[in-house]
Motif scaffolding. Sequence first.
Motif, mmCIF file in Angstrom:
data_model
loop_
_atom_site.group_PDB
_atom_site.id
_atom_site.type_symbol
_atom_site.label_atom_id
_atom_site.label_comp_id
_atom_site.label_asym_id
_atom_site.label_seq_id
_atom_site.Cartn_x
_atom_site.Cartn_y
_atom_site.Cartn_z
ATOM 1 N N HIS A 247 0.871 -1.170 0.000
ATOM 2 C CA HIS A 247 0.000 0.000 0.000
ATOM 3 C C HIS A 247 0.911 1.224 0.000
ATOM 4 O O HIS A 247 1.591 1.493 0.988
ATOM 5 C CB HIS A 247 -0.893 -0.052 1.244
ATOM 6 C CG HIS A 247 -1.727 1.169 1.421
ATOM 7 N ND1 HIS A 247 -2.363 1.787 0.377
ATOM 8 C CD2 HIS A 247 -2.023 1.895 2.517
ATOM 9 C CE1 HIS A 247 -3.021 2.835 0.827
ATOM 10 N NE2 HIS A 247 -2.823 2.930 2.120
ATOM 11 N N LEU A 248 0.961 1.930 -1.134
ATOM 12 C CA LEU A 248 1.876 3.071 -1.260
ATOM 13 C C LEU A 248 1.141 4.370 -0.935
ATOM 14 O O LEU A 248 0.063 4.637 -1.446
ATOM 15 C CB LEU A 248 2.423 3.146 -2.688
ATOM 16 C CG LEU A 248 3.340 4.336 -2.969
ATOM 17 C CD1 LEU A 248 4.705 4.132 -2.312
ATOM 18 C CD2 LEU A 248 3.512 4.558 -4.473
ATOM 19 N N VAL A 249 1.752 5.165 -0.051
ATOM 20 C CA VAL A 249 1.210 6.493 0.250
ATOM 21 C C VAL A 249 2.293 7.493 -0.138
ATOM 22 O O VAL A 249 3.393 7.470 0.437
ATOM 23 C CB VAL A 249 0.874 6.625 1.757
ATOM 24 C CG1 VAL A 249 0.307 8.007 2.066
ATOM 25 C CG2 VAL A 249 -0.081 5.526 2.205
ATOM 26 N N SER A 250 2.013 8.347 -1.124
ATOM 27 C CA SER A 250 3.036 9.291 -1.582
ATOM 28 C C SER A 250 2.869 10.637 -0.887
ATOM 29 O O SER A 250 1.755 11.153 -0.782
ATOM 30 C CB SER A 250 2.917 9.508 -3.089
ATOM 31 O OG SER A 250 3.125 8.290 -3.741
ATOM 32 N N VAL A 251 3.990 11.166 -0.400
ATOM 33 C CA VAL A 251 3.966 12.472 0.268
ATOM 34 C C VAL A 251 5.112 13.315 -0.282
ATOM 35 O O VAL A 251 6.013 12.795 -0.947
ATOM 36 C CB VAL A 251 4.110 12.326 1.808
ATOM 37 C CG1 VAL A 251 2.941 11.573 2.403
ATOM 38 C CG2 VAL A 251 5.428 11.637 2.176
ATOM 39 N N ASN A 252 5.092 14.600 0.036
ATOM 40 C CA ASN A 252 6.195 15.472 -0.357
ATOM 41 C C ASN A 252 6.952 16.005 0.854
ATOM 42 O O ASN A 252 8.152 15.858 0.950
ATOM 43 C CB ASN A 252 5.673 16.664 -1.185
ATOM 44 C CG ASN A 252 5.385 16.235 -2.613
ATOM 45 O OD1 ASN A 252 6.231 15.627 -3.265
ATOM 46 N ND2 ASN A 252 4.192 16.511 -3.088
ATOM 47 N N THR A 253 6.256 16.635 1.761
ATOM 48 C CA THR A 253 6.939 17.338 2.852
ATOM 49 C C THR A 253 7.063 16.462 4.103
ATOM 50 O O THR A 253 6.361 15.456 4.257
ATOM 51 C CB THR A 253 6.152 18.604 3.230
ATOM 52 O OG1 THR A 253 4.883 18.188 3.758
ATOM 53 C CG2 THR A 253 5.919 19.512 2.031
ATOM 54 N N ALA A 254 7.936 16.933 5.030
ATOM 55 C CA ALA A 254 8.111 16.238 6.306
ATOM 56 C C ALA A 254 6.798 16.246 7.090
ATOM 57 O O ALA A 254 6.442 15.269 7.752
ATOM 58 C CB ALA A 254 9.215 16.924 7.110
ATOM 59 N N LYS A 255 6.068 17.357 6.972
ATOM 60 C CA LYS A 255 4.792 17.465 7.699
ATOM 61 C C LYS A 255 3.795 16.432 7.153
ATOM 62 O O LYS A 255 3.124 15.737 7.921
ATOM 63 C CB LYS A 255 4.249 18.888 7.537
ATOM 64 C CG LYS A 255 2.988 19.180 8.304
ATOM 65 C CD LYS A 255 2.718 20.676 8.318
ATOM 66 C CE LYS A 255 1.440 21.026 9.059
ATOM 67 N NZ LYS A 255 0.249 20.758 8.267
ATOM 68 N N GLU A 256 3.742 16.325 5.810
ATOM 69 C CA GLU A 256 2.825 15.337 5.208
ATOM 70 C C GLU A 256 3.235 13.926 5.624
ATOM 71 O O GLU A 256 2.390 13.071 5.888
ATOM 72 C CB GLU A 256 2.861 15.438 3.676
ATOM 73 C CG GLU A 256 2.123 16.637 3.127
ATOM 74 C CD GLU A 256 2.413 16.886 1.634
ATOM 75 O OE1 GLU A 256 2.001 17.932 1.159
ATOM 76 O OE2 GLU A 256 3.075 16.047 0.983
ATOM 77 N N MET A 257 4.563 13.688 5.692
ATOM 78 C CA MET A 257 5.022 12.348 6.076
ATOM 79 C C MET A 257 4.630 12.058 7.523
ATOM 80 O O MET A 257 4.143 10.976 7.843
ATOM 81 C CB MET A 257 6.530 12.212 5.872
ATOM 82 C CG MET A 257 7.017 10.792 6.076
ATOM 83 S SD MET A 257 8.729 10.536 5.612
ATOM 84 C CE MET A 257 8.628 10.253 3.874
ATOM 85 N N TYR A 258 4.804 13.054 8.404
ATOM 86 C CA TYR A 258 4.424 12.886 9.814
ATOM 87 C C TYR A 258 2.933 12.525 9.897
ATOM 88 O O TYR A 258 2.546 11.575 10.582
ATOM 89 C CB TYR A 258 4.714 14.180 10.595
ATOM 90 C CG TYR A 258 4.192 14.151 12.007
ATOM 91 C CD1 TYR A 258 4.940 13.581 13.037
ATOM 92 C CD2 TYR A 258 2.924 14.661 12.310
ATOM 93 C CE1 TYR A 258 4.440 13.524 14.340
ATOM 94 C CE2 TYR A 258 2.417 14.605 13.594
ATOM 95 C CZ TYR A 258 3.179 14.037 14.604
ATOM 96 O OH TYR A 258 2.678 13.981 15.884
ATOM 97 N N GLU A 259 2.112 13.296 9.186
ATOM 98 C CA GLU A 259 0.661 13.070 9.269
ATOM 99 C C GLU A 259 0.276 11.694 8.710
ATOM 100 O O GLU A 259 -0.557 10.996 9.281
ATOM 101 C CB GLU A 259 -0.090 14.184 8.524
ATOM 102 C CG GLU A 259 -0.128 15.444 9.380
ATOM 103 C CD GLU A 259 -0.468 16.709 8.597
ATOM 104 O OE1 GLU A 259 -0.725 16.605 7.383
ATOM 105 O OE2 GLU A 259 -0.457 17.793 9.221
#
Length: 400
Positions: A247-259
Motif C-alpha cells: 500500500h503506497l502512500v506518496s507524500v512530499n513534505t516532512a509534515k505530510e510524512m508525519y501526518e
Amino acid sequence: MESLVNKNIILGVTGGIAAYKSAEIVRHLKKSGSSVRVVMTASAEEFITPLTMQALSGNRVSTELLDVEAEAAMGHIELAKWADGILIAPATANTLARLSSGRGDDLLSTITLAFDGPIALAPAMNQAMWRDSRTQENLDSLIGNGFTICGPDSGEQACGDVGLGRMLEPIDILDSFSSLFDQGVLVGKDVLITAGPTQEPIDPVRFITNRSSGKMGYRLAESAIQAGAKVTLISGPVNLDPPSNCHLVSVNTAKEMYEAVMHHIKDKDVYIGTAAVSDYSPIKSHDSKIKKDGSKSAMVLELKENRDILKSVSELKERPYVVGFAAETDNLIDNAKKKLNHKNLDLIVANDVSDKNIGFDSDDNEVTLITQKEQKLLEKQTKKKISNKIIEFISRRIND
Ligand code: CTP
C-alpha cells in the motif's frame, strides 16, 4: 509438506516418457491436502490416459483450449483464477521453449500466461537435449521470469544414455514445490515503512531536499512482503516503482510524512523509518516565485525544526517494534548509539554515508545493526540482500 494443505494445484503433464510418474505426483498432492486439477497436453495423452489422472485426482481432466463444453465448466481463465500454484511435471524441452517464449497456443500454456502465482517445472529430457545451449537459454529466461525449476536428476535414461535430464523422483519434486508455499517469517504482521527524501518548499519552484534515493526503503518493503507481511510504504518523491502488493502512500513534505505515519501507525507491528526526513523547513513558503533582489548579495532563509517522526512513533503508548536508520559521516557507531537511546528505539541501522560506494544512491550498502544488547555488522552487499537480513533480524526479535 504442510504448506500444501487446502491449496488448489494445477498439475500440467506434457509429453515425455516420465509422464507415467505424474500419476504418483497426483497421489502425493492429494495426500498432502491439496485439491488437484490435471491439465494434459495432446502429446501427454500418448503416454498416460486422462482417465487414470481423472480417477486419481477426482476431477475432470482438461485437455483442450477450444472445447466448448470444458470452457463452459471451467475454462482456462477460471482454472488460472482457481489455482494457488502450478506444477508442470514432466516438462519437456519443447514445453520449456514454448513457455519461455510466452506461447499461448494450447490449454496449459494459456493457463500459465493467465496465472500470476508460483509455477514450478520439473524438466525431463534426454541429456544432450538438456545440455543444448538453446534449452539452457530457455531455462535462464524462465528463471528470470520467476519460474522455479525442480531438477532434473542425473542417471540412466529411458533411451539408454546416462547423464543429467531424468525427471526428479515425485517425492523430491513435491518437496521442492511445497517450499514455494512455506509461510514467511512475517506472516500476519503489519509493517509501516517510510522511504526517500522529503521536499520542503521555499516557493512554488524551489525546495530543500536531500540525496536519499529511497532504494533502501523500497528494498525493505519488498523483503517484508516476500516474508509475508502486509506493508504500507510512505514515500517521499523518488524514481522507483513500488513493489507489487504494497500500500503506497506518496507524500512530499516532512509534515505530510508525519501526518501519514500518524494516520497509518495504528495496529502496526513494526515501524521502519528509512526516510531522510528534512530536519528543517522554511518558516514561510512563498506563494509566488521569490525574485532576485539586486540590492542584496546574500539572502537569509529562516527555517523551523520539523517534528521527529521516529521519536513520535517510539513515544506512542501502544508502540510497534521501532527501527531507525542513522545516516552518518563521522563516528558512525557512537552517533548511532546516541540516536538509539535518545529516540528510544528497538533497533538502529547505522549507515556510513561518507563512503561513495555504499549508501545514498548506490545499489550496495554496508550497515551495522545495533540494539541495546547486540551489535552486528552486515558487510558490503546489495541493498536487497541487506534488506532480507534486516527483515530476518527483526522477525527473530518480534517472534521471540
Ligand atoms: N527521522 C525522523 N524524523 C525526522 C528526522 C529523522 O523520523 N524529522 C528519522 C529518520 O527516518 C531515521 C532517523 O530518524 O530513521 C535518523 O535520521 P538522521 O537524519 O540520521 O538523524 P537525525 O535525527 O535527523 O539527526 P542528525 O541529522 O543530527 O544526524
